[in-house]
Design a protein around this motif. Structure first.
Motif, PDB file in Angstrom:
ATOM      1  N   UNK A 253       0.840  -1.199   0.000  1.00  0.00           N
ATOM      2  CA  UNK A 253       0.000   0.000   0.000  1.00  0.00           C
ATOM      3  C   UNK A 253       0.875   1.250   0.000  1.00  0.00           C
ATOM      4  N   UNK A 254       1.011   1.871  -1.157  1.00  0.00           N
ATOM      5  CA  UNK A 254       1.848   3.058  -1.305  1.00  0.00           C
ATOM      6  C   UNK A 254       0.987   4.305  -1.414  1.00  0.00           C
ATOM      7  N   UNK A 255       1.289   5.309  -0.598  1.00  0.00           N
ATOM      8  CA  UNK A 255       0.644   6.619  -0.724  1.00  0.00           C
ATOM      9  C   UNK A 255       1.539   7.500  -1.587  1.00  0.00           C
TER      10      UNK A 255
ATOM     11  N   UNK B 296      27.696   0.357   4.422  1.00  0.00           N
ATOM     12  CA  UNK B 296      26.610  -0.143   3.593  1.00  0.00           C
ATOM     13  C   UNK B 296      25.489   0.884   3.461  1.00  0.00           C
ATOM     14  N   UNK B 297      24.994   1.054   2.238  1.00  0.00           N
ATOM     15  CA  UNK B 297      23.842   1.907   2.014  1.00  0.00           C
ATOM     16  C   UNK B 297      22.624   1.261   2.658  1.00  0.00           C
ATOM     17  N   UNK B 298      21.914   1.985   3.538  1.00  0.00           N
ATOM     18  CA  UNK B 298      20.757   1.375   4.197  1.00  0.00           C
ATOM     19  C   UNK B 298      19.667   1.042   3.192  1.00  0.00           C
ATOM     20  N   UNK B 299      18.897  -0.001   3.513  1.00  0.00           N
ATOM     21  CA  UNK B 299      17.773  -0.346   2.654  1.00  0.00           C
ATOM     22  C   UNK B 299      16.586   0.542   3.012  1.00  0.00           C
ATOM     23  N   UNK B 300      15.814   0.915   2.010  1.00  0.00           N
ATOM     24  CA  UNK B 300      14.647   1.756   2.226  1.00  0.00           C
ATOM     25  C   UNK B 300      13.541   0.938   2.877  1.00  0.00           C
ATOM     26  N   UNK B 301      13.016   1.430   3.994  1.00  0.00           N
ATOM     27  CA  UNK B 301      11.927   0.763   4.701  1.00  0.00           C
ATOM     28  C   UNK B 301      10.790   1.751   4.895  1.00  0.00           C
ATOM     29  N   UNK B 302       9.615   1.438   4.323  1.00  0.00           N
ATOM     30  CA  UNK B 302       8.441   2.288   4.423  1.00  0.00           C
ATOM     31  C   UNK B 302       7.284   1.481   4.987  1.00  0.00           C
ATOM     32  N   UNK B 303       6.396   2.118   5.764  1.00  0.00           N
ATOM     33  CA  UNK B 303       5.268   1.392   6.360  1.00  0.00           C
ATOM     34  C   UNK B 303       4.388   0.729   5.305  1.00  0.00           C
ATOM     35  N   UNK B 304       3.981  -0.511   5.565  1.00  0.00           N
ATOM     36  CA  UNK B 304       3.044  -1.265   4.727  1.00  0.00           C
ATOM     37  C   UNK B 304       3.599  -1.581   3.330  1.00  0.00           C
ATOM     38  N   UNK B 305       4.917  -1.572   3.194  1.00  0.00           N
ATOM     39  CA  UNK B 305       5.528  -1.834   1.892  1.00  0.00           C
ATOM     40  C   UNK B 305       6.680  -2.824   2.026  1.00  0.00           C
TER      41      UNK B 305
END
Length: 518
Positions: free
Chosen positions: A79-81, A401-410
């Motif tokens: 679920x992406x806004x 290390x480049x952090x991984x992108x973490x977004x709510x509900x994704x």
């Protein structure tokens, strides 16, 4: 990029204290009284940093070249806004002036100009009208096109974000920046800020990010003011002594003669060192009180010495160059290149070679603040159109290390985009990354000089060398080179046998066909 503090962090406390004391004696308190301060924005134009100056000159020679594009792509499932994502990027563009900076020339001087914060619009490309089996093909096509799409440094923007919509719950995010406003560290800053902003804005909360005390333009002004007079002379004196006398040119055996003009056509080949080998190498660096990079540099130098027959080996490496705390939170082009010269003469043991490498690298780190291009200008080496100046081979260990992108509900994963037009600046580059599975590497090589088979064999030889070093570091270099020669000989004999078998099989097939006609 890995800076000095990160490379030394892996040492034992006793060794770390000793090396830091020695390094501080070498370097002194060079930043005392040289704090970066925010400049007046009244004129809205600022000098370029030394790193930016190099890329600006390159762009003047080859306008709109994509060789310095920094590209990231990732798949977002869930679920992406889109509105919240757009709002998050709007805030990042507002926070970091460099993302709204362009470059021009006034009275013969190149300057960077900062634009007011624009209204950020996330470009959304809807692919839902395509048949499902065609969408992924189109995603890869558009991603490759975006990675190669050049920038206009004078007009901007130099930061692009595109969202490819395959379905309501399946998107691909494409991020592209020109290297003149960014580097590897900056990607980590961007990802961390987008994650924090998206989470806050999703909950209708304000930005959780604290205000930045300085901007990249302030760093550029400070660098120009600080690196002059005594500071500049101290840096130059060391590098002139280290590199100024008869700097050798590395003569790797190539599959084709070197062209008269340097070309940038390249390809990549991967390397995966097993976790067991990586752990043995780390155990060695802990026992010896050195860093993993130093072991890899010494081993790489040994490999290159075996290939070239030279005992004076010069390679380049990258360094983050973010020595002040304020710069660590900025997006911008800070990275610098160091020239590392290793003496392999006298048939030392590998442990003895490590001592030489440790001394040399610590000295280089202590004088890391001189921009590479000012070093080239100061040394003024004989310019050759078919070689890069000072070094032609590069070794990089990416241990931040480049952090991984973490977004709510994704659920977010990387999207691999095949780059069919690799642009290379050197004859050979080996970039290594520490992963949970071991050391992962990428060989980047000039295809006008080397065939893929040669790089694959070089990669195999490097692994053989590291394997021997990890268990018997007391081995002398000449013995290590003998091991490489024997391994190479056995491989070539095996390859020749395979070739002969193929020829024999073809002859037998021809004979059978001829007999069947009789």
């Amino acid at each position: 990029m890995s800076d000095l503090s990160q490379r030394i962090a892996a040492l034992s406390p006793e060794k770390r204290k000793l090396l830091l004391e020695r390094l501080n004696q070498k370097k002194g308190d060079i930043f005392s009284g040289s704090q970066i301060v925010s400049q007046s924005r009244e004129s809205n134009s600022f000098p370029l940093s030394f790193a930016q100056q190099r890329l600006w000159f390159f762009d003047q020679l080859q306008p709109g070249h994509s060789a310095y594009n920094i590209f990231q792509s990732m798949r977002l499932v869930g679920s992406l806004s889109v509105g919240v994502l757009e709002q998050s990027f709007q805030e990042v563009v507002k926070r970091h002036e460099v993302l709204r900076t362009t470059f021009t020339t006034v009275d013969g001087q190149s300057i960077q100009v900062i634009a007011p914060t624009p209204t950020f619009r996330l470009l959304v490309v809807n692919l839902q009208q395509l048949p499902e089996d065609k969408r992924e093909v189109e995603v890869l096509r558009l991603a490759h096109k975006e990675a190669q799409h050049s920038f206009n440094l004078a007009k901007g923007p130099l930061f692009r974000v595109t969202l490819l919509r395959q379905s309501e719950t399946d998107h691909v995010l494409l991020l592209t920046m020109h290297h003149i406003i960014s580097d590897g560290w900056s990607i980590g800053v961007l990802i961390c800020e987008i994650a924090a902003l998206y989470e806050a804005f999703s909950l209708r909360k304000p930005s959780p990010l604290s205000q930045l005390s300085i901007q990249y333009a302030d760093f550029a002004v400070w660098q120009r003011q600080w690196l002059q007079g005594e500071q500049l002379e101290t840096q130059l004196a060391y590098w002139k002594q280290e590199l100024g006398s008869r700097l050798p040119v590395m003569e790797l055996p190539t599959d084709r003669p070197r062209l008269t003009i340097q070309t940038f056509s390249g390809a990549r080949e991967t390397l995966m060192l097993p976790k067991t080998l990586s752990e043995k190498l780390k155990a060695l660096n802990q026992r010896q009180g050195i860093t993993l990079f130093m072991i890899l540099l010494a081993a790489f130098g040994t490999l290159l010495s075996w290939y070239t027959g030279q005992e004076d080996i010069v390679v380049g490496t990258d360094i983050a160059n973010r020595n002040q705390a304020e710069t660590k939170r900025l997006i911008g082009f800070f990275a610098n290149q160091l020239v590392l010269r290793t003496d392999l003469s006298g048939d030392p043991t590998f442990l003895e070679l490590l001592e030489r490498v440790r001394e040399m690298t610590l000295e280089a780190y202590a004088h890391q603040d001189l921009p590479f291009d000012k070093l080239v200008d100061a040394l003024n080496p004989k310019r050759e159109l078919n070689r890069s100046p000072l070094f032609q081979v590069k070794l990089v260990l990416e241990n931040t290390q480049t952090p991984s992108l973490e977004l709510p509900n994704l659920t977010i994963s990387s999207l691999k985009v095949e780059n069919k037009t690799v642009q290379v600046q050197f004859d050979l580059l080996l970039e290594l990354n520490e992963t949970e599975k071991g050391l992962f590497g990428v060989w980047e090589y000039n295809t006008d000089l080397f065939d893929t088979a040669s790089i694959v064999q070089m990669s195999r030889n490097f692994e053989i060398l590291l394997g021997k070093i990890s268990t018997h570091p007391e081995t002398k270099l000449n013995e290590l080179k003998t091991i490489l020669s024997e391994a190479d000989k056995q491989h070539n004999l095996a390859q020749e046998q395979v070739y002969q078998n193929i020829i024999q099989q073809k002859l037998m097939n021809v004979k059978r066909r001829n007999n069947s006609r009789l």
